[in-house]
Design a protein around this motif. Structure first.
Motif, PDB file in Angstrom:
ATOM      1  N   LEU A 165       0.832  -1.205   0.000  1.00 29.92           N
ATOM      2  CA  LEU A 165       0.000   0.000   0.000  1.00 29.92           C
ATOM      3  C   LEU A 165       0.866   1.254   0.000  1.00 29.92           C
ATOM      4  O   LEU A 165       0.590   2.213  -0.745  1.00 29.92           O
ATOM      5  CB  LEU A 165      -0.921  -0.009   1.227  1.00 29.92           C
ATOM      6  CG  LEU A 165      -1.822   1.222   1.402  1.00 29.92           C
ATOM      7  CD1 LEU A 165      -2.790   1.353   0.231  1.00 29.92           C
ATOM      8  CD2 LEU A 165      -2.575   1.135   2.729  1.00 29.92           C
ATOM      9  N   PHE A 166       1.911   1.250   0.786  1.00 31.01           N
ATOM     10  CA  PHE A 166       2.840   2.388   0.819  1.00 31.01           C
ATOM     11  C   PHE A 166       3.467   2.601  -0.554  1.00 31.01           C
ATOM     12  O   PHE A 166       3.496   3.726  -1.078  1.00 31.01           O
ATOM     13  CB  PHE A 166       3.924   2.112   1.873  1.00 31.01           C
ATOM     14  CG  PHE A 166       5.082   3.069   1.827  1.00 31.01           C
ATOM     15  CD1 PHE A 166       4.938   4.388   2.235  1.00 31.01           C
ATOM     16  CD2 PHE A 166       6.328   2.649   1.368  1.00 31.01           C
ATOM     17  CE1 PHE A 166       6.019   5.272   2.195  1.00 31.01           C
ATOM     18  CE2 PHE A 166       7.408   3.516   1.320  1.00 31.01           C
ATOM     19  CZ  PHE A 166       7.239   4.836   1.729  1.00 31.01           C
ATOM     20  N   GLY A 167       3.957   1.523  -1.155  1.00 29.62           N
ATOM     21  CA  GLY A 167       4.560   1.645  -2.482  1.00 29.62           C
ATOM     22  C   GLY A 167       3.550   2.068  -3.528  1.00 29.62           C
ATOM     23  O   GLY A 167       3.876   2.832  -4.450  1.00 29.62           O
ATOM     24  N   GLY A 168       2.314   1.588  -3.411  1.00 35.05           N
ATOM     25  CA  GLY A 168       1.283   1.957  -4.362  1.00 35.05           C
ATOM     26  C   GLY A 168       0.912   3.421  -4.283  1.00 35.05           C
ATOM     27  O   GLY A 168       0.692   4.083  -5.308  1.00 35.05           O
ATOM     28  N   ILE A 169       0.832   3.945  -3.077  1.00 40.10           N
ATOM     29  CA  ILE A 169       0.532   5.374  -2.915  1.00 40.10           C
ATOM     30  C   ILE A 169       1.606   6.210  -3.586  1.00 40.10           C
ATOM     31  O   ILE A 169       1.317   7.187  -4.284  1.00 40.10           O
ATOM     32  CB  ILE A 169       0.399   5.717  -1.419  1.00 40.10           C
ATOM     33  CG1 ILE A 169      -0.869   5.080  -0.832  1.00 40.10           C
ATOM     34  CG2 ILE A 169       0.364   7.234  -1.216  1.00 40.10           C
ATOM     35  CD1 ILE A 169      -0.987   5.210   0.670  1.00 40.10           C
ATOM     36  N   LEU A 170       2.873   5.842  -3.377  1.00 37.70           N
ATOM     37  CA  LEU A 170       3.967   6.569  -4.019  1.00 37.70           C
ATOM     38  C   LEU A 170       3.835   6.536  -5.541  1.00 37.70           C
ATOM     39  O   LEU A 170       4.069   7.542  -6.217  1.00 37.70           O
ATOM     40  CB  LEU A 170       5.314   5.958  -3.619  1.00 37.70           C
ATOM     41  CG  LEU A 170       5.773   6.140  -2.166  1.00 37.70           C
ATOM     42  CD1 LEU A 170       7.078   5.381  -1.951  1.00 37.70           C
ATOM     43  CD2 LEU A 170       5.956   7.609  -1.831  1.00 37.70           C
ATOM     44  N   ARG A 171       3.460   5.400  -6.079  1.00 37.24           N
ATOM     45  CA  ARG A 171       3.434   5.242  -7.528  1.00 37.24           C
ATOM     46  C   ARG A 171       2.210   5.876  -8.182  1.00 37.24           C
ATOM     47  O   ARG A 171       2.304   6.384  -9.310  1.00 37.24           O
ATOM     48  CB  ARG A 171       3.519   3.741  -7.872  1.00 37.24           C
ATOM     49  CG  ARG A 171       4.950   3.229  -7.798  1.00 37.24           C
ATOM     50  CD  ARG A 171       5.075   1.772  -7.414  1.00 37.24           C
ATOM     51  NE  ARG A 171       6.493   1.412  -7.353  1.00 37.24           N
ATOM     52  CZ  ARG A 171       7.309   1.756  -6.354  1.00 37.24           C
ATOM     53  NH1 ARG A 171       6.856   2.476  -5.333  1.00 37.24           N
ATOM     54  NH2 ARG A 171       8.582   1.402  -6.378  1.00 37.24           N
ATOM     55  N   PHE A 172       1.080   5.864  -7.515  1.00 38.59           N
ATOM     56  CA  PHE A 172      -0.133   6.414  -8.111  1.00 38.59           C
ATOM     57  C   PHE A 172      -0.315   7.909  -7.844  1.00 38.59           C
ATOM     58  O   PHE A 172      -1.104   8.555  -8.530  1.00 38.59           O
ATOM     59  CB  PHE A 172      -1.353   5.649  -7.610  1.00 38.59           C
ATOM     60  CG  PHE A 172      -1.601   4.363  -8.357  1.00 38.59           C
ATOM     61  CD1 PHE A 172      -2.268   4.371  -9.570  1.00 38.59           C
ATOM     62  CD2 PHE A 172      -1.148   3.157  -7.848  1.00 38.59           C
ATOM     63  CE1 PHE A 172      -2.491   3.191 -10.261  1.00 38.59           C
ATOM     64  CE2 PHE A 172      -1.364   1.974  -8.530  1.00 38.59           C
ATOM     65  CZ  PHE A 172      -2.044   1.983  -9.742  1.00 38.59           C
ATOM     66  N   MET A 173       0.398   8.443  -6.875  1.00 39.21           N
ATOM     67  CA  MET A 173       0.251   9.862  -6.556  1.00 39.21           C
ATOM     68  C   MET A 173       0.718  10.719  -7.734  1.00 39.21           C
ATOM     69  O   MET A 173       1.858  10.593  -8.189  1.00 39.21           O
ATOM     70  CB  MET A 173       1.060  10.202  -5.293  1.00 39.21           C
ATOM     71  CG  MET A 173       0.810  11.613  -4.765  1.00 39.21           C
ATOM     72  SD  MET A 173       1.795  11.919  -3.263  1.00 39.21           S
ATOM     73  CE  MET A 173       1.103  10.672  -2.165  1.00 39.21           C
TER      74      MET A 173
END
Length: 511
Positions: free
Chosen positions: A17-25
């Motif tokens: 989830l942390f990595g996904g937030i970084l990538r989709f932001m």
């Protein structure tokens, strides 16, 4: 597997989830066509529109950014071959990019969506496979966190290029084989305890995880042909594990047993299954009449289904040969090309996007940049970890060290041949399939540094484990700080020119 099954999922999912937030932001920024997106976002849109890649009109990039989706060159029905675009990579990666465009439209967010999703999922896959290899949820989360914080993985997860999809399918195949290894040994152990002992041992039945690995490897080759090196290496590695498992059981004929019981199914998993799967990814080319080199009129001229099949295969093979010769002679100079031996030290990253601006950042000269570069703390740490893994494997023959070293080598060493024999144009981002195995190397070494979970007689952990955990935690913190420092030049953030230049670690090579 020690520890909570629940936390074995919750921990990796939180890291994902942390990595996904970084990538989709702000995934749609830069609101522009970045680097080779100019090829793949148009080919992807053509695939979901026509089933094959078509030639686009001139100034198609400008048309797309203006909201015009009518970007393909018009051709009369009798001139369909003029519409066919000559492409040099298989279609699967472009189909995946096209799925995002189909859902969200032909815009930067749409064509980057699939890359961000796949990049995020790869964090989960790596965290889970690292947990299985180390038997530690903590180390699994550590591995996932490092992948989430790697700059090259981050940039490719936010750019519509093919390499992130290649990396994902290679990693997924590796994960499937690790699960298959565990299950095969479990079946052998159960047989040993419950059945009469034979010289060769039992057949292990259908090994679905190994078949799944074959599908994933076919998908990797269906993104880029460099996936073929992993198919060969992983097939050999999986069979070596079978030989080792039967020998460890004490069977009198372990090698003959593996050859008779395991090789036939391995041939299915690493031969027939990948071939059929690879061919299925070309279904758009076979089913339409306007693909490059399709020769549809010739294939349908007799009305004979058998002739249609044979002639279509002949046209397809001829097309594949043209692609092979294209790659073999690809020697076009590029400002950001690099040699493979320079990749581990990040000596020549790729500027995916740069725009200088006047004002808007609190200074006279401003910059927006997307630099395709790994996080130096992780990459330099991986160099040390890989050297340590070589020593570990030589001294102990630990299967985990061998698997990581082989996988890393398959993502790196084949490019040496093309560099020396072919003088081929190459870039740092070709190294992305190596990155998960760099992280696994660091993770395995972190496990050695921390040491086993063996409390003392008083119930306290030994000093070595406390110090080791502090060292590993400090490394993770350094990686986080390093990524935070680089993040403005990984995302196209508007900063001053001075701030941009300060982030160029090797000024003469990074600019």
């Amino acid at each position: 597997m020690r520890g909570s099954v629940l936390w074995g999922w919750i921990g990796p999912l939180l890291v994902t989830l942390f990595g996904g937030i970084l990538r989709f932001m702000q995934l749609g920024h830069p609101n522009a066509v970045v680097f080779d997106e100019t090829y793949y976002m148009k080919d992807a849109y053509s695939l979901i529109t026509h089933g094959v890649e078509h030639v686009t009109i001139k100034k198609a990039d400008e048309a797309v950014m203006a909201g015009n989706t009518d970007i393909f060159q018009s051709c009369a029905p009798q001139e369909l071959e003029k519409c066919a675009s000559y492409v040099v990579h298989p279609p699967l990666g472009k189909w995946m990019i096209g799925a995002g465009e189909w859902i969200f439209g032909l815009n930067p967010f749409g064509w980057r969506f699939a890359a961000a999703l796949i990049g995020t999922l790869s964090i989960l896959v790596l965290a889970r496979v690292a947990r299985r290899m180390t038997r530690s949820t903590l180390l699994g989360c550590f591995a996932g966190l490092l992948l989430a914080l790697d700059g090259l993985h981050f940039v490719l997860s936010r750019t519509a290029l093919l390499d992130i999809f290649l990396m994902f399918w290679v990693l997924a195949a590796f994960a499937c084989l690790v699960v298959d290894r565990d299950q095969a040994r479990e079946r052998l152990a159960t047989w040993y305890e419950q059945s009469p002992i034979t010289a060769q041992g039992p057949s292990l039945g259908i090994r679905w995880w190994r078949i799944a690995a074959g599908v994933c490897l076919a998908f990797a080759m269906s993104v880029k042909w460099s996936g073929l090196a992993f198919l060969v290496a992983f097939a050999a590695m999986s069979l070596a594990w079978d030989y080792g498992a039967r020998r460890a059981l004490g069977l009198r004929q372990p090698y003959v047993g593996a050859f008779n019981k395991d090789v036939p199914q391995a041939t299915l998993a690493f031969g027939l299954v990948p071939f059929v799967t690879y061919m299925l990814t070309w279904i758009g080319w076979f089913a339409t009449d306007s693909g490059y080199g399709r020769n549809w009129d010739q294939a349908t001229s007799t009305g004979n289904p058998l002739f249609f099949l044979v002639d279509s295969m002949r046209s397809w093979i001829q097309y594949q040969w043209q692609v092979f010769t294209f790659h073999s002679g690809l020697q076009t100079p590029h400002n950001y090309m690099s040699e493979p031996w320079s990749w581990p030290l990040l000596l020549r990253p790729v500027a995916f996007y740069y725009e200088g601006k006047k004002g808007g950042c609190g200074a006279g000269n401003c910059s927006e940049a997307v630099l395709g570069v790994g996080t130096p703390v992780i990459w330099f740490g991986a160099v040390a970890a890989l050297v340590a893994l070589i020593a570990w494997y030589v001294s102990s023959r630990d299967w985990r060290a061998g698997a990581v070293l082989l996988s890393y080598a398959m993502g790196w060493l084949p490019w040496f041949y093309f560099a020396i024999a072919d003088n081929r144009t190459m870039f740092l981002f070709y190294a992305i399939p190596m990155v998960p195995f760099m992280v696994l190397a660091i993770t395995l070494c972190a496990g050695l540094i921390i040491g086993p979970a063996t409390p003392t007689a008083t119930g306290a952990m030994p000093t070595r484990r406390t110090v080791g955990a502090a060292v590993v935690g400090a490394f993770a913190l350094l990686a986080l700080i390093n990524f935070w420092w680089l993040q403005p030049v990984l995302t196209g953030e508007l900063i001053t020119y001075t701030e941009w230049k300060a982030r160029m670690l090797f000024e003469n090579r990074w600019i």
